[in-house]
Design an enzyme around this catalytic site. Structure first.
Site, PDB file in Angstrom:
ATOM      1  N   LYS A 178       0.837  -1.200   0.000  1.00 29.98           N
ATOM      2  CA  LYS A 178       0.000   0.000   0.000  1.00 29.98           C
ATOM      3  C   LYS A 178       0.870   1.248   0.000  1.00 29.98           C
ATOM      4  O   LYS A 178       1.844   1.339   0.746  1.00 29.98           O
ATOM      5  CB  LYS A 178      -0.926   0.015   1.216  1.00 29.98           C
ATOM      6  CG  LYS A 178      -1.796   1.261   1.288  1.00 29.98           C
ATOM      7  CD  LYS A 178      -2.925   1.147   2.293  1.00 29.98           C
ATOM      8  CE  LYS A 178      -2.472   1.159   3.709  1.00 29.98           C
ATOM      9  NZ  LYS A 178      -3.587   1.385   4.664  1.00 29.98           N
TER      10      LYS A 178
ATOM     11  N   SER B 201      -3.717   3.388 -17.343  1.00 32.58           N
ATOM     12  CA  SER B 201      -2.825   2.989 -16.261  1.00 32.58           C
ATOM     13  C   SER B 201      -2.617   4.115 -15.263  1.00 32.58           C
ATOM     14  O   SER B 201      -3.225   5.168 -15.346  1.00 32.58           O
ATOM     15  CB  SER B 201      -1.475   2.533 -16.795  1.00 32.58           C
ATOM     16  OG  SER B 201      -0.833   3.643 -17.387  1.00 32.58           O
TER      17      SER B 201
ATOM     18  N   TYR C  73      -3.246  -0.844 -14.033  1.00 30.74           N
ATOM     19  CA  TYR C  73      -1.903  -1.403 -13.885  1.00 30.74           C
ATOM     20  C   TYR C  73      -0.894  -0.265 -13.787  1.00 30.74           C
ATOM     21  O   TYR C  73      -1.164   0.870 -14.166  1.00 30.74           O
ATOM     22  CB  TYR C  73      -1.563  -2.342 -15.049  1.00 30.74           C
ATOM     23  CG  TYR C  73      -1.547  -1.650 -16.391  1.00 30.74           C
ATOM     24  CD1 TYR C  73      -0.368  -1.120 -16.902  1.00 30.74           C
ATOM     25  CD2 TYR C  73      -2.713  -1.500 -17.136  1.00 30.74           C
ATOM     26  CE1 TYR C  73      -0.352  -0.471 -18.127  1.00 30.74           C
ATOM     27  CE2 TYR C  73      -2.701  -0.857 -18.349  1.00 30.74           C
ATOM     28  CZ  TYR C  73      -1.518  -0.337 -18.843  1.00 30.74           C
ATOM     29  OH  TYR C  73      -1.508   0.319 -20.043  1.00 30.74           O
TER      30      TYR C  73
END
Length: 116
Positions: free
Chosen positions: A9, A25, A58
């Site tokens: 995270k 992305s 991504y």
């Protein structure tokens, strides 16, 4: 049995750019990627603290030390520059391994730079 578990995270980074005219992305400073144990091409969930949006996309590696957090393509419509995000990576792991796994959590400063 494999389960999907939180593994990485980056907590409370600010959006520095939103580029609608890109394929898609999120571009993230390479320093932050390394510290959070994330890699280019990895699928991540992005939580926008300002508007509650949740996005899956991504990673694209951004310039090291730049502090860049840029949502690209359609995701750019779901953020504003300055919004605060949480970026979460998940991994598949064995149930027993998942019980003791320690995730990598990064708390950048207000300029998206590593502290310390």
């Amino acid at each position: 049995m494999l389960i999907e578990r939180f593994k990485s995270k980056i907590h409370r980074v600010k959006v520095t750019e939103a580029n609608l005219n890109y394929i898609g992305s999120i571009t993230i400073d390479e320093d932050l990627l390394d510290a959070a144990n994330l890699i280019e091409g990895e699928k991540v969930q992005i939580v926008n603290n300002n508007n509650g949006e949740r996005i899956e996309t991504y990673i694209i590696k951004g310039e090291r030390g730049s502090g860049v957090i840029c949502l690209n393509g359609a995701a750019a419509r779901r953020v504003q520059v300055g919004d605060v995000l949480i970026i979460i990576g998940y991994g598949l792991m064995d149930f027993e391994e998942a019980k003791t796994f320690v995730p990598s959590v990064v708390f950048p400063d207000e300029n998206n730079r590593l502290v310390g």
